[in-house]
Design an enzyme around this catalytic site. Structure first.
Site: not given
Ligand code: ACM
Ligand code: ZN
Length: 768
Positions: A193, A268, A334
């Site tokens: 991440d 991410h 996201e």
């Molecule tokens: C997430 O909680 N962004 C998958």
């Protein structure tokens, strides 16, 4: 004794059940469990009997022998002459799913039937849950019983984010042990991440050399950590070497747990870009992120560069070499597509491939990666955003933004794993929030998790089979220690385990609460950190026929609630709650839970009720609020509860439509002010109405305008705020009040939702 009465007694012994034994506290509850009389004693006269050629069972058997030694001090001999046996029978024709087992306990013998190593392991786990979990001086007795057991779902998952905070291999193994105890079988390991790359990739050493290390700001709350400055020491972090990962994967496999690695893309990934800036659209150098502050940082791979795909194929090749799992998780959630909009290479890709927009560009990205994963005989799974712009042909979907993505994918005959934020995010509060460790938000209590049904009603019999199961997710922005991690997972994982293992018809909240006491005791004895369940008192107003009452409840069946209405702190000498409390004037209600004489809340639940002339009145809406923000139904607008500056349970939300509500005060009253309370939060797409109009009526037919108030706060204003839209009128006779709040046309230009429907939030219509 006369002969007849002896016969009668023998007859009674035959037909009446002798005192039924209490079922053991096995979690998850077995599919079928039938108690018998008597028990099997564990002592020196017991031997473990293994079938010939059961080499592959050795680690499982060793696990059991070790566990038995821990609780009994006895080392069970294998295949030695003994008075009593625990016998293992491998039976390929057993009429149970592969992970199923049969456990038959009689005074002279315990027999385990299974068709697989997993079944044997689960039989052992159930057997261990009939005994104390630590060494005691008590005689070890397994009650006689018969269990037929198999899982309801194949994917019984727990996720762990090791990027936001790093957890050592030892902590990861403990996590796996806990999962195995409760028959969870899939460990979703979130290894990549923005704030840390945690897996060694030999071809790209800077991923961990740079991307795994950040400036240590663990003492600051996640969102308030300043970005790193050049020259600061990147001392926080860590990563797993490939050898460590292989060891953990093997450790998990011995416990019937598949490790599914998550290698996030295309968003991410600020950590990867910190090591290899050329992977982003701008190619600019950046320092690893320290926390939740993203300003001016690249978080995405460039979707226009072929070098990015070559890099990811290299990474995934190394990943697949150390993770044998069928599924490889590629993230996909996201993605802020703004950088792609500005990037010439991304735009050139869109043009060349005939794509419509950046959503389709992400879809292109995912499909290209899926092709590679399939070429290696694996399957791709990603978060539900991978549906946007078109789902890759064989991809499985992990539904986290509610269940909609899962439903959509299952209807398209794609496999899905259900992990809706509510209730499957275990980083959310489980009680309180007063007295709980700071969490990211939400309120996913033990009971909410227990009551979760992974198969949505929207799916028909054909689509249902695409639901592989469900999973608990543990994001660690706010979880920095192993103790805190345990606390967030225990006991919610037990509730989820029962949800994904036990037949839905067997679920019983009261019985689960009985059984969980044994596990709490075990956690205490083992020094594991856990939440004792949700003792938070839920305060729920209800109005009927113009009268307001408040009911109080807690999730714990055995607990008693005590309350005060004058603002003083309640204790066991306060009023015991027995029935809904009538509220006729302004009060400050405080309530606590007491179990076995012990106060179970660090701080009481409290709620102020502010009385006014429409207090408790019936409200009718022209259009109902969104199902996501129902508060307690239409009458929430007159329950005397004012909302706080956060999008919580007492707000009614309207998405893209106006609020038109009529209040009936029951009788004609003299009134001189009316107001509507509203909420705005730019970041949550919630804006004040552009205007609020008020009307009054004596008969509910003819309405007279009482004034209109326009907002004086721009929708561009950032932050959470509340505002009362209020009119003063000459003293007027009215029984009815109608309020019309106009939602703004759309989210304003420059907002992430620009042009999309805005939310309008309201909490109360106050009439004086
Ligand atoms: C997430 O909680 N962004 C998958
Ligand atoms: Zn680009």
């Amino acid at each position: 004794m006369k002969r007849t009465s002896l016969i009668f007694i023998l007859f009674l012994l035959e037909v009446l059940p002798s005192k039924a034994q209490l079922a053991p506290s096995i979690i998850p509850a077995p599919m079928q469990l039938q108690m018998d009389t008597g028990y099997f004693l564990i002592d020196k006269q017991v031997s473990l009997h293994l079938p010939a050629g059961a080499e592959e069972l050795k680690p499982t058997v060793n696990f059991f022998i070790h566990a038995m030694q821990e609780v009994s001090g006895l080392q069970l001999p294998i295949n030695k002459p003994a008075t009593r046996q625990i016998a293992l029978v491998m039976d390929k024709n057993l009429n149970l799913k592969e992970e199923g087992y049969q456990l038959i306990v009689t005074p002279g013998k315990i027999t385990i039937h299974a068709s697989s190593k997993a079944g044997v392991l689960y039989a052992f786990q159930s057997l261990l849950q009939t005994l104390p979990q630590v060494r005691t001086n008590a005689a070890l007795r397994v009650p006689c019983m018969r269990i037929n057991d198999e899982p309801r779902f194949a994917w019984r998952g727990m996720h762990l984010d090791v990027s936001r905070h790093f957890f050592s291999p030892a902590v990861v193994k403990n996590y796996i042990d806990l999962m195995a105890m409760y028959k969870m079988n899939t460990f979703h390991w979130h290894l990549v991440d923005d704030q840390g790359w945690r897996i060694e990739i030999k071809k790209y050493p800077k991923l961990t050399g740079i991307g795994a290390w950040r400036v240590d700001q663990t003492n600051l709350v996640w969102g308030s950590r300043p970005q790193a400055k050049p020259g600061e020491d990147p001392s926080y972090g860590g990563y797993y070497t490939q050898d460590q990962i292989k060891d953990i994967v093997a450790y998990a496999a011995q416990r019937n747990i598949t490790v599914v690695p998550e290698i996030e893309m295309p968003g991410h990934v600020a950590s990867a870009i910190a090591g290899y800036p050329e992977l982003s659209c701008t190619g600019e150098f950046q320092l690893p992120l320290t926390g939740g502050n993203y300003t001016n940082m690249s978080s995405n791979y460039c979707a226009g560069k072929d070098a990015v795909f070559n890099f990811l194929q290299d990474v995934l090749t190394e990943v697949m070499n150390i993770f044998p799992s069928t599924y490889i998780h590629i993230g996909g959630d996201e993605v802020d597509k703004a950088p792609w909009k500005k990037c010439a290479l991304c735009q050139a890709r869109i043009k060349k491939e005939g794509l419509k927009n950046e959503d389709e560009l992400q879809s292109y990205f995912m499909k290209r990666i899926e092709k590679f994963i399939i070429s290696k005989k694996r399957k791709m799974i990603g978060w539900d955003e991978i549906l946007e712009g078109g789902l890759a042909p064989e991809a499985a979907v992990m539904s986290w933004r509610g269940e909609a993505g899962g439903i959509e994918a299952a209807k398209m005959n794609h496999y899905v794993v259900m992990t809706p934020g509510n209730p499957c995010y275990f980083d959310h509060y489980q009680a309180g929030p007063e007295g709980e460790p700071l969490a990211i938000g939400g309120f996913n209590t033990l009971k909410k998790v227990y009551d979760y049904e992974p198969i949505p009603k929207e799916l028909n019999a054909t689509n249902r089979k695409y639901v592989l199961g469900a999973q608990g997710n543990v994001w660690t922005e706010f979880i920095t220690t192993a103790e805190h991690l345990e606390y967030m997972v225990l006991p919610r994982m037990l509730a989820l385990a029962e949800t994904v293992w036990s037949p839905a018809a067997n679920k019983n909240w009261d019985d689960f609460n009985r059984r969980i006491q044994y596990h709490f005791r075990a956690f205490d004895q083992k020094g594991l950190h856990y939440s004792p369940g949700n003792y938070t008192v839920d305060i729920r107003p209800e109005s009927k026929e113009g009268k307001l009452t408040v009911s109080l409840s807690t999730e714990i069946p055995a607990a008693r609630i005590y309350y005060t209405t004058d603002g003083s702190l309640p204790n066991a000498s306060a009023t015991l709650y027995e029935r809904p409390i009538p509220v006729n004037n302004s009060i400050l209600l405080k309530a606590v839970t007491i179990q076995n004489g012990k106060l179970m809340n660090l701080r009481p639940a409290e709620q102020a009720f502010t009385a006014h002339k429409a207090f408790g009145s019936t409200v009718t809406y022209e259009k109902m609020p969104s199902k996501y923000y129902p508060a307690n139904g239409p009458n929430s607008l007159t329950d005397g509860i004012r909302g706080k500056a956060a999008a919580g349970k007492f707000w009614h939300g309207f998405n893209g439509n106006d609020l038109v509500a009529t209040v009936d005060m029951g009788t004609v009253k003299e009134i001189s002010t009316i107001l509507l309370g509203c909420f705005q939060n730019y970041g949550d797409w919630i804006f004040f109405p552009s205007s609020v109009s008020f009307e009054t009526s004596e008969d509910g037919k003819q309405f007279i305008a009482a004034g209109t108030v326009k907002t004086d706060i721009s929708p561009e204003t950032r932050g959470g705020m509340v505002k009362d839209f209020k009119v003063k009128l000459p003293v007027t006779k009215a029984r009815f009040v109608r309020v019309t709040a106009k939602v703004i046309e759309a989210c304003p230009p420059g907002h992430p939702g620009a042009g999309k429907p805005a939310w309008l939030f309201a909490d109360e219509i106050v009439v004086e």
